[in-house]
Design a protein around this motif. Structure first.
Motif, PDB file in Angstrom:
ATOM      1  N   VAL A 131       0.828  -1.201   0.000  1.00 12.66           N
ATOM      2  CA  VAL A 131       0.000   0.000   0.000  1.00 12.66           C
ATOM      3  C   VAL A 131       0.863   1.251   0.000  1.00 12.66           C
ATOM      4  CG1 VAL A 131      -1.660   1.332   1.364  1.00 12.66           C
ATOM      5  CG2 VAL A 131      -1.915  -1.147   1.184  1.00 12.66           C
ATOM      6  N   ASP A 132       0.469   2.228  -0.803  1.00 13.56           N
ATOM      7  CA  ASP A 132       1.062   3.563  -0.746  1.00 13.56           C
ATOM      8  C   ASP A 132      -0.066   4.574  -0.919  1.00 13.56           C
ATOM      9  OD1 ASP A 132       2.984   5.473  -0.433  1.00 13.56           O
ATOM     10  OD2 ASP A 132       4.167   4.929  -2.191  1.00 13.56           O
ATOM     11  N   ASP A 133       0.263   5.872  -0.773  1.00 15.24           N
ATOM     12  CA  ASP A 133      -0.782   6.882  -0.874  1.00 15.24           C
ATOM     13  C   ASP A 133      -1.100   7.260  -2.315  1.00 15.24           C
ATOM     14  OD1 ASP A 133       1.513   8.323  -1.403  1.00 15.24           O
ATOM     15  OD2 ASP A 133       1.418   9.543   0.416  1.00 15.24           O
ATOM     16  N   GLY A 134      -0.334   6.715  -3.268  1.00 16.63           N
ATOM     17  CA  GLY A 134      -0.621   6.959  -4.674  1.00 16.63           C
ATOM     18  C   GLY A 134       0.506   6.443  -5.555  1.00 16.63           C
ATOM     19  N   LEU A 135       0.228   6.363  -6.846  1.00 19.33           N
ATOM     20  CA  LEU A 135       1.226   5.926  -7.824  1.00 19.33           C
ATOM     21  C   LEU A 135       1.385   6.991  -8.889  1.00 19.33           C
ATOM     22  CD1 LEU A 135       0.401   2.159  -8.580  1.00 19.33           C
ATOM     23  CD2 LEU A 135       2.380   3.056  -7.334  1.00 19.33           C
ATOM     24  N   ALA A 136       2.585   7.533  -8.998  1.00 22.70           N
ATOM     25  CA  ALA A 136       2.891   8.461 -10.081  1.00 22.70           C
ATOM     26  C   ALA A 136       3.702   7.692 -11.135  1.00 22.70           C
ATOM     27  CB  ALA A 136       3.647   9.667  -9.551  1.00 22.70           C
ATOM     28  N   THR A 137       5.017   7.646 -10.983  1.00 21.25           N
ATOM     29  CA  THR A 137       5.827   6.820 -11.889  1.00 21.25           C
ATOM     30  C   THR A 137       5.822   5.359 -11.468  1.00 21.25           C
ATOM     31  OG1 THR A 137       7.883   7.113 -10.637  1.00 21.25           O
ATOM     32  CG2 THR A 137       7.352   8.783 -12.289  1.00 21.25           C
ATOM     33  N   GLY A 138       5.611   5.103 -10.170  1.00 14.47           N
ATOM     34  CA  GLY A 138       5.571   3.730  -9.679  1.00 14.47           C
ATOM     35  C   GLY A 138       6.927   3.115  -9.401  1.00 14.47           C
ATOM     36  N   GLY A 159      -2.098  -1.890  -3.844  1.00 15.61           N
ATOM     37  CA  GLY A 159      -3.278  -1.090  -3.558  1.00 15.61           C
ATOM     38  C   GLY A 159      -2.942   0.361  -3.302  1.00 15.61           C
ATOM     39  N   VAL A 160      -3.584   1.266  -4.030  1.00 21.39           N
ATOM     40  CA  VAL A 160      -3.401   2.703  -3.827  1.00 21.39           C
ATOM     41  C   VAL A 160      -4.739   3.405  -4.009  1.00 21.39           C
ATOM     42  CG1 VAL A 160      -0.975   2.779  -4.547  1.00 21.39           C
ATOM     43  CG2 VAL A 160      -2.781   3.074  -6.254  1.00 21.39           C
ATOM     44  N   PRO A 161      -4.939   4.537  -3.346  1.00 22.04           N
ATOM     45  CA  PRO A 161      -6.177   5.292  -3.537  1.00 22.04           C
ATOM     46  C   PRO A 161      -6.270   5.966  -4.902  1.00 22.04           C
ATOM     47  CG  PRO A 161      -5.149   5.800  -1.419  1.00 22.04           C
ATOM     48  CD  PRO A 161      -4.140   5.062  -2.236  1.00 22.04           C
ATOM     49  N   VAL A 162      -5.135   6.382  -5.449  1.00 26.89           N
ATOM     50  CA  VAL A 162      -5.142   7.119  -6.713  1.00 26.89           C
ATOM     51  C   VAL A 162      -3.827   6.867  -7.444  1.00 26.89           C
ATOM     52  CG1 VAL A 162      -4.192   9.229  -5.663  1.00 26.89           C
ATOM     53  CG2 VAL A 162      -5.552   9.400  -7.758  1.00 26.89           C
ATOM     54  N   GLY A 163      -3.909   6.857  -8.772  1.00 22.16           N
ATOM     55  CA  GLY A 163      -2.693   6.638  -9.530  1.00 22.16           C
ATOM     56  C   GLY A 163      -2.850   7.078 -10.969  1.00 22.16           C
ATOM     57  N   ALA A 164      -1.730   7.316 -11.606  1.00 21.84           N
ATOM     58  CA  ALA A 164      -1.739   7.627 -13.033  1.00 21.84           C
ATOM     59  C   ALA A 164      -2.273   6.406 -13.790  1.00 21.84           C
ATOM     60  CB  ALA A 164      -0.331   7.966 -13.504  1.00 21.84           C
ATOM     61  N   PRO A 165      -3.182   6.601 -14.735  1.00 24.80           N
ATOM     62  CA  PRO A 165      -3.792   5.454 -15.423  1.00 24.80           C
ATOM     63  C   PRO A 165      -2.779   4.504 -16.036  1.00 24.80           C
ATOM     64  CG  PRO A 165      -4.947   7.479 -15.987  1.00 24.80           C
ATOM     65  CD  PRO A 165      -3.734   7.886 -15.199  1.00 24.80           C
ATOM     66  N   GLU A 166      -1.754   5.048 -16.696  1.00 30.05           N
ATOM     67  CA  GLU A 166      -0.782   4.178 -17.355  1.00 30.05           C
ATOM     68  C   GLU A 166       0.070   3.406 -16.350  1.00 30.05           C
ATOM     69  OE1 GLU A 166       0.960   8.346 -17.012  1.00 30.05           O
ATOM     70  OE2 GLU A 166      -0.974   7.431 -17.550  1.00 30.05           O
ATOM     71  N   THR A 167       0.327   4.021 -15.187  1.00 29.01           N
ATOM     72  CA  THR A 167       1.116   3.332 -14.170  1.00 29.01           C
ATOM     73  C   THR A 167       0.319   2.194 -13.546  1.00 29.01           C
ATOM     74  OG1 THR A 167       2.277   5.403 -13.675  1.00 29.01           O
ATOM     75  CG2 THR A 167       2.473   3.627 -12.068  1.00 29.01           C
ATOM     76  N   ALA A 175       1.832  -7.573 -10.569  1.00 27.01           N
ATOM     77  CA  ALA A 175       1.281  -8.111  -9.328  1.00 27.01           C
ATOM     78  C   ALA A 175       0.140  -9.063  -9.667  1.00 27.01           C
ATOM     79  CB  ALA A 175       0.776  -6.976  -8.435  1.00 27.01           C
ATOM     80  N   ASP A 176      -0.249  -9.883  -8.685  1.00 31.42           N
ATOM     81  CA  ASP A 176      -1.368 -10.785  -8.920  1.00 31.42           C
ATOM     82  C   ASP A 176      -2.685 -10.021  -9.025  1.00 31.42           C
ATOM     83  OD1 ASP A 176       0.090 -13.306  -8.826  1.00 31.42           O
ATOM     84  OD2 ASP A 176       0.396 -12.877  -6.704  1.00 31.42           O
ATOM     85  N   ALA A 177      -2.785  -8.901  -8.339  1.00 36.74           N
ATOM     86  CA  ALA A 177      -3.971  -8.048  -8.427  1.00 36.74           C
ATOM     87  C   ALA A 177      -3.557  -6.619  -8.149  1.00 36.74           C
ATOM     88  CB  ALA A 177      -5.047  -8.498  -7.438  1.00 36.74           C
ATOM     89  N   VAL A 178      -4.260  -5.681  -8.742  1.00 38.53           N
ATOM     90  CA  VAL A 178      -3.979  -4.259  -8.564  1.00 38.53           C
ATOM     91  C   VAL A 178      -5.299  -3.541  -8.305  1.00 38.53           C
ATOM     92  CG1 VAL A 178      -3.056  -2.154  -9.607  1.00 38.53           C
ATOM     93  CG2 VAL A 178      -2.000  -4.363 -10.120  1.00 38.53           C
ATOM     94  N   VAL A 179      -5.319  -2.720  -7.254  1.00 37.67           N
ATOM     95  CA  VAL A 179      -6.487  -1.891  -6.969  1.00 37.67           C
ATOM     96  C   VAL A 179      -6.044  -0.442  -6.916  1.00 37.67           C
ATOM     97  CG1 VAL A 179      -8.298  -1.304  -5.322  1.00 37.67           C
ATOM     98  CG2 VAL A 179      -7.703  -3.714  -5.716  1.00 37.67           C
ATOM     99  N   CYS A 180      -6.433   0.332  -7.914  1.00 39.56           N
ATOM    100  CA  CYS A 180      -6.272   1.781  -7.914  1.00 39.56           C
ATOM    101  C   CYS A 180      -7.686   2.344  -7.847  1.00 39.56           C
ATOM    102  CB  CYS A 180      -5.566   2.268  -9.173  1.00 39.56           C
ATOM    103  SG  CYS A 180      -3.862   1.722  -9.364  1.00 39.56           S
ATOM    104  N   VAL A 181      -8.059   2.921  -6.709  1.00 38.99           N
ATOM    105  CA  VAL A 181      -9.438   3.369  -6.533  1.00 38.99           C
ATOM    106  C   VAL A 181      -9.816   4.385  -7.599  1.00 38.99           C
ATOM    107  CG1 VAL A 181     -11.074   4.482  -4.953  1.00 38.99           C
ATOM    108  CG2 VAL A 181      -9.329   2.911  -4.059  1.00 38.99           C
ATOM    109  N   HIS A 182      -8.948   5.338  -7.863  1.00 38.89           N
ATOM    110  CA  HIS A 182      -9.205   6.345  -8.889  1.00 38.89           C
ATOM    111  C   HIS A 182      -8.004   6.437  -9.822  1.00 38.89           C
ATOM    112  CE1 HIS A 182     -12.874   7.682  -7.041  1.00 38.89           C
ATOM    113  NE2 HIS A 182     -12.260   7.974  -5.902  1.00 38.89           N
ATOM    114  N   THR A 183      -8.282   6.518 -11.107  1.00 32.19           N
ATOM    115  CA  THR A 183      -7.231   6.712 -12.112  1.00 32.19           C
ATOM    116  C   THR A 183      -7.637   7.888 -13.009  1.00 32.19           C
ATOM    117  OG1 THR A 183      -8.293   5.044 -13.512  1.00 32.19           O
ATOM    118  CG2 THR A 183      -6.453   4.314 -12.127  1.00 32.19           C
ATOM    119  N   PHE A 188      -1.463  14.653 -12.530  1.00 32.80           N
ATOM    120  CA  PHE A 188      -0.175  15.348 -12.553  1.00 32.80           C
ATOM    121  C   PHE A 188       0.685  14.979 -11.354  1.00 32.80           C
ATOM    122  CE2 PHE A 188      -3.192  18.134 -14.792  1.00 32.80           C
ATOM    123  CZ  PHE A 188      -2.605  18.122 -16.042  1.00 32.80           C
ATOM    124  N   ALA A 189       0.053  14.795 -10.192  1.00 33.66           N
ATOM    125  CA  ALA A 189       0.788  14.442  -8.977  1.00 33.66           C
ATOM    126  C   ALA A 189      -0.186  13.835  -7.985  1.00 33.66           C
ATOM    127  CB  ALA A 189       1.454  15.674  -8.373  1.00 33.66           C
TER     128      ALA A 189
END
Length: 223
Positions: A131-138, A159-167, A175-183, A188-189
């Motif tokens: 878990v992290d607070d978000g994914l930018a470059t990853g 698992g992250v709450p928000v991340g860049a769609p491409e990341t 990973a076996d599963a990925v959950v990005c709540v919002h993409t 931008f950041a």
């Protein structure tokens, strides 16, 4: 999308999605990337009723170009090298060893600080949620995931709450599963999606981990 109020709010949103994904899975562990991932992970662990720990990752900077990662070391004494960069730049083994030694000291210092003497949680055979607070470059999450695999979890979930769609999309194959709540398309950041993105302090990390270690992550209301 509406902004998350803070990392705890974001963790609750992520926890709801993960609860659906995991269903009745057993032997689950949440590993949060410090520092910002810890408040998020605290809420996820609280909602799932599972243990929380930190997974400390330190980048190994390329000699002379420290911003370029030639690898990383992580909790559990795991070293992961970017063999392509090492070969392409002809980085000698002595330089790699020096970087590992230097960053290992800092990693050990941080683990002592955060855990207050508690040993790292067992990873082998468990479903582990990174878990992290978000994914930018990853890049940090990618190093953590590669290091985590060497400890042989049964299943890995990012698992992250928000991340860049491409990341977020790129991690689907890692990973076996990925959950990005919002993409959000206009990403931008990470911080732009939080009302309060105040830096998490070392003391806050220690407090949340101590509460989780004493079972409070599953018993207390969110801060």
């Amino acid at each position: 999308m509406e902004l998350f109020r803070d990392r705890f709010d974001a963790g609750r949103a992520l926890g709801q999605r993960l609860r659906v994904l995991l269903g009745d899975s057993t032997d689950v562990l949440v590993l949060a990337l410090p520092r910002g991932g810890v408040p998020v992970g605290f809420e996820v662990a609280r909602m799932l009723g599972v243990p929380l720990d930190v997974f400390v990752v330190r980048k190994l900077g390329t000699p002379g170009h420290e911003e370029l990662a030639m690898g990383a070391i992580a909790t559990g004494g795991v070293t992961v090298l970017n063999e392509g960069i090492v070969r392409r730049l002809g980085i000698p083994q002595v330089a790699i060893a020096a970087a590992v030694e230097r960053e290992a000291r800092e990693l050990a210092r941080r683990e002592r600080l955060f855990r207050d003497g508690r040993p790292p949680a067992r990873v082998w055979g468990r479903t582990v949620i990174l878990v992290d607070d978000g994914l930018a470059t990853g890049s940090t999450m990618r190093a953590a995931l590669r290091a985590l695999r060497q400890q042989e979890p049964a299943r890995t979930v990012v698992g992250v709450p928000v991340g860049a769609p491409e990341t977020c999309a790129a991690f689907q194959g890692e990973a076996d599963a990925v959950v990005c709540v919002h993409t959000p398309a206009r990403f931008f950041a990470v911080g732009q999606w939080y009302e309060d993105f105040t830096q998490t302090t070392d003391d806050e990390v220690r407090e949340l981990l101590a509460r989780a270690a004493h079972g409070e992550a599953t018993a207390l209301e969110a801060p």
